[in-house]
Design a protein around this motif. Structure first.
Motif, PDB file in Angstrom:
ATOM      1  N   SER A  19       0.816  -1.163   0.184  1.00 20.49           N
ATOM      2  CA  SER A  19      -0.282   0.050  -0.435  1.00 20.49           C
ATOM      3  C   SER A  19       0.814   1.368  -0.346  1.00 20.49           C
ATOM      4  N   ARG A  23      -1.102   4.260  -0.243  1.00 17.85           N
ATOM      5  CA  ARG A  23      -1.207   4.891   1.004  1.00 17.85           C
ATOM      6  C   ARG A  23      -0.849   6.289   1.680  1.00 17.85           C
ATOM      7  N   THR A 240     -11.534  -2.114  14.791  1.00 21.38           N
ATOM      8  CA  THR A 240     -10.735  -0.999  14.297  1.00 21.38           C
ATOM      9  C   THR A 240     -10.903   1.074  15.373  1.00 21.38           C
ATOM     10  N   GLU A 287      -3.654   0.098   8.544  1.00 19.47           N
ATOM     11  CA  GLU A 287      -2.523  -0.734   8.086  1.00 19.47           C
ATOM     12  C   GLU A 287      -2.863  -1.896   9.135  1.00 19.47           C
ATOM     13  N   LEU A 290      -6.571  -2.091  10.288  1.00 18.76           N
ATOM     14  CA  LEU A 290      -7.448  -2.881   9.156  1.00 18.76           C
ATOM     15  C   LEU A 290      -7.711  -4.541   9.691  1.00 18.76           C
ATOM     16  N   ALA A 314     -10.872  -0.569   2.517  1.00 16.99           N
ATOM     17  CA  ALA A 314      -9.236  -0.403   3.083  1.00 16.99           C
ATOM     18  C   ALA A 314      -8.727   0.269   1.589  1.00 16.99           C
ATOM     19  N   ILE A 319      -5.113   1.657   1.196  1.00 15.99           N
ATOM     20  CA  ILE A 319      -4.998   0.717   2.196  1.00 15.99           C
ATOM     21  C   ILE A 319      -5.093  -0.900   1.393  1.00 15.99           C
ATOM     22  N   VAL A 321      -5.731  -4.358   0.939  1.00 16.47           N
ATOM     23  CA  VAL A 321      -5.855  -5.559   1.130  1.00 16.47           C
ATOM     24  C   VAL A 321      -6.071  -6.609   0.231  1.00 16.47           C
TER      25      VAL A 321
END
Length: 606
Positions: A19, A23, A240, A287, A290, A314, A319, A321
Motif C-alpha cells: 500500500s 496510502r 478498528t 494497516e 484493518l 481498505a 490500503i 488488502v
C-alpha cells in the motif's frame, strides 16, 4: 502485553509494502483537506447562512461563532427495518448532547438502508451489494457541504456500515465516530428457528407455520440477533476503534444505549481539529487497525461478506488488502467464539458471556492484534477491554471479564473451539474463492462429487422440489457475480442444501455469487473469480464434471485437463433482467471490479 505474533506482523508489513504509494497519496489528500481549515471558515456569509437558516435560534447564535464546533449526523434511519428504526430518536439525543459541550449537531444527510433479509431470493437482492457504493456516495454528498468539524455515522447492517466507512474515508481529515443501534432482544431459540425452516424446505411445515416462527425470531427493534454481516460490522467497528468501547451490542431504547449515543458527539467534539486530542478518521484507520478487524472477524467466525467489504473499505483509505491476508491470518487466529449460525446462542448471549471486551483482551494477550493504534477513545486498543455501565446515571467504563462467563460461547486462545479461524482461500483450475469453515463440521470440509450446473438459485430449488437432488453432488450456481447481476446473496439455498446433507448426501456449493454472514453448515466456495460472466472457468463447467472442494487443503479442483476445460465454448450469460430498479444499476455492474478486489464500482469507474 504479548509480543505481536510473527504471522500477524508479517501480514501487516506486507500490507504496508503493498500500500505504500496509494496510502501516501491518500494521506497527502487528507493533509491538504485539513490545511484548508474548518469548512465553515471557508464559506462565504451567504454559504454559511444557507447552512443554518432553519436551525433553532439558540443554534444560530452558536453558529455565528466561527470557533463553535458543528457535528454532522449521517443516518441510515428508516422505520421499515428493525435495525435502523431506533435511529429515529438519535438525532434529538445527539443535538442535546452537543449543546451540553457548546456545540451544534446537524442532520447532514440520510443514506439508503436495504435489508438482505427482506430481499433474500427476490429481484431486489441484485441491488444489495451496489447499495454499498450508493451509500458511500450519499455519505460524500452529506459531508461535501464542508461545514463540519466531525461526523457521526448512524448505520448498522450489511452494506450500510461499509458504505458509510467508504464515504467517511473521503473526508478522513475529520474525526468520525460510528454510532450503533444495538441488537433486538432475543426471541425463540435459533435451533427452533432452523428446525421450522428445514421442515418448510421439506414441505412438512406450512407457510403460516413458517411465518409464525419467523415472527417469533424477528420480533422487535434492533439488529437481527444471529452473527451475520450486521453484527460482524459492529464487531469490526470496535476492533478498528471507530466505536466508543463496548458500544456494539447494547440493546436499543435502554438508558445505557441512550447514554452511549449522547457520549458520541461529546467525544467527537473532544477530538476535533484544534483540540489537544485531534483524532481524524485517517489516523484511526491504517494497516494495523484493518488487520485488527480481520483478526476479530476470524476469531469470531464472522461474515464472509467482509472478504469483499474489507478490501473495498481498505482501498478507500489507500490500503491494499488481499484474500491471502485473510488466509494467512486465519491459520494462526484461533476460533474463540461460537455464535449462531456457528453455534447455538445469539449475540445477546455472546455479549453477556463477555462479548467484545473478552474478545479484545484475548486477542491482545495472544499478540494477534495490534495495541499501538489510534482509536476514537484514545491511543491503544487496550481501551476496548472495557465495558460501559451506568453509575448513578453517569456513563462509566470498567474492565470487562478476564475469563469467559460461558465456555460454550467464548473460550480463551489456549483452549479455542478450533485452532484456526473460520475463513480460507480456495484456488485451483476453477479460479479463486473463499470458504467459511467455522460452521462446517470437519467431516464435511472435503467433498468430491459430480457437478450439477444451475444458472440461478431458482433452478436449484425447482430441481429439489422435483426430487432430482437426492444424491451426492456439487451445485455450481454461476452468473451470480458482480458484473453478471450484482452478486446477490444465495442464502436461500442453505436450508435446501442443509436438508440434503442431513440425509447423508455429500453436497457443496460452488458459485461466483455470495452467501452471507449467515453462511451455515454446508461447504460453500463463494465469490469465485474470474466470474462466469467475465469468461471465468465456471462458465465452462458442465453437469457431470467431477469437482473437488477441499477446504482443509485450500483446493477448488475439477477432474479435467485445464486445457480441455478452457477449450470448451463458454455458456451464454442470461440476459439482464429489467424491473425493480435493476436497470438503473447497469453502469455499476459494468464498472464493478472483481470479487478479490472488493467488487466495488467506485474505484474502477474513477
Amino acid at each position: 502485553m504479548a509480543a505481536t505474533h510473527p504471522v500477524t506482523a508479517e501480514v501487516t508489513q506486507r500490507i504496508v509494502e503493498r500500500s505504500r504509494d496509494s496510502r501516501a497519496e491518500y494521506l497527502e489528500h487528507m493533509a491538504a483537506a485539513r490545511a484548508s481549515g474548518p469548512g465553515r471558515g471557508k464559506l462565504s456569509c451567504a454559504n454559511w447562512a444557507h447552512a443554518f437558516a432553519a436551525s433553532p435560534e439558540g443554534d444560530k447564535q452558536r453558529m455565528r461563532d466561527p470557533t463553535a464546533p458543528n457535528v454532522a449526523i449521517v443516518s441510515a434511519y428508516n422505520d421499515m427495518l428493525s435495525a435502523h428504526q431506533p435511529y429515529e430518536r438519535f438525532p434529538d439525543i445527539i443535538r442535546k448532547a452537543a449543546h451540553e459541550v457548546k456545540a451544534t449537531a446537524q442532520f447532514a444527510g440520510g443514506v439508503p438502508a436495504m435489508c438482505d433479509g427482506v430481499t433474500q431470493g427476490r429481484p431486489g437482492m441484485e441491488l444489495s451489494l451496489f447499495s454499498r457504493d450508493v451509500i458511500a456516495m450519499s455519505t460524500a454528498v452529506a459531508l461535501t457541504h464542508d461545514a463540519f468539524d466531525a461526523a457521526l455515522m448512524l448505520g448498522i447492517c450489511d452494506k450500510i456500515v461499509p458504505g458509510l466507512f467508504i464515504g467517511a474515508a473521503a473526508f478522513g481529515h475529520l474525526p468520525v465516530i460510528f454510532v450503533p443501534g444495538g441488537p433486538m432482544t432475543s426471541g425463540i431459540s435459533n435451533a427452533e428457528k432452523a428446525r421450522v425452516r428445514a421442515l418448510y424446505a421439506e414441505g412438512k411445515a406450512t407457510r403460516e407455520e413458517l411465518l409464525t416462527s419467523e415472527m417469533k425470531s424477528y420480533h422487535g427493534p434492533g439488529t437481527c440477533t444471529f452473527y451475520g454481516t450486521a453484527n460482524s460490522n459492529q464487531m469490526m467497528m470496535e476492533m478498528t476503534g471507530l466505536h466508543l468501547p463496548g458500544a456494539a451490542f447494547v440493546t436499543p431504547n435502554t438508558p445505557l444505549r441512550d447514554a452511549l449515543t449522547a457520549a458520541a458527539p461529546k467525544r467527537a467534539v473532544e477530538i476535533r481539529d484544534g483540540s489537544n486530542d485531534y483524532t481524524p478518521f485517517s489516523a484511526v484507520i491504517d494497516e494495523k487497525s484493518l488487520v485488527n478487524a480481520m483478526a476479530g472477524l476470524l476469531a469470531t467466525g464472522g461474515s464472509t461478506n467482509h472478504t469483499l467489504h474489507i478490501l473495498a473499505m481498505a482501498r478507500a483509505a489507500g490500503i491494499r488488502v488481499a484474500w491471502e491476508d485473510f488466509h494467512d491470518l486465519s491459520r494462526v487466529t484461533p476460533l474463540i467464539a461460537r455464535v449462531y449460525p456457528n453455534g447455538s446462542e445469539d449475540v445477546n448471549a455472546f455479549h453477556a458471556a463477555g462479548g467484545m471486551s473478552f474478545v479484545t483482551r484475548t486477542l491482545l494477550d495472544a499478540g494477534l492484534v495490534h495495541d499501538d493504534v489510534m482509536t476514537v477513545a484514545g491511543r491503544g486498543l487496550g481501551r476496548y477491554r472495557q465495558e460501559p455501565f451506568l453509575e448513578d446515571g453517569r456513563l462509566v467504563w470498567r474492565d470487562g471479564p478476564a475469563a469467559s462467563l460461558d465456555r460454550d460461547i467464548l473460550r480463551p486462545a489456549d483452549d479455542p473451539f478450533e485452532a484456526e479461524g473460520g475463513m480460507r482461500l480456495l484456488t485451483g483450475p476453477l479460479g479463486r474463492g473463499v470458504i467459511k469453515t467455522s460452521a462446517v463440521k470437519p467431516q464435511h470440509r472435503r467433498v468430491e462429487a459430480p457437478a450439477i450446473v444451475f444458472e440461478d438459485q431458482e433452478a436449484l430449488l425447482a430441481a429439489h422440489k422435483r426430487g432430482e437432488l437426492d444424491r451426492d453432488f456439487i451445485a455450481v450456481v454461476r452468473f451470480q457475480g458482480p458484473q453478471a447481476n450484482g452478486m446477490p446473496e444465495l442464502h436461500s439455498l442453505t436450508p435446501t442444501l442443509g436438508v440434503l446433507q442431513d440425509k447423508g448426501f455429500k453436497v457443496a456449493l460452488v458459485t461466483d455469487g455470495r452467501m452471507s454472514g449467515a453462511s451455515g453448515k454446508v461447504p460453500a466456495a463463494i465469490h469465485v473469480t474470474p466470474e462466469a460472466a467475465m469468461g471465468g472457468p465456471l462458465g465452462r463447467v458442465r453437469t457431470g464434471d467431477v469437482i473437488r472442494l477441499d477446504a482443509e487443503a485450500g483446493v477448488l479442483d475439477i477432474r479435467l485437463d485445464p486445457r480441455e476445460l478452457m477449450a470448451r465454448p463458454p455458456a451464454a450469460a442470461p440476459p439482464s433482467q429489467p424491473g425493480y430498479g435493476r436497470e438503473l444499476f447497469g453502469w455499476m455492474r459494468r464498472a464493478a471490479g472483481p470479487a478479490d478486489t472488493g467488487a466495488c464500482a467506485l474505484f474502477e469507474a474513477a
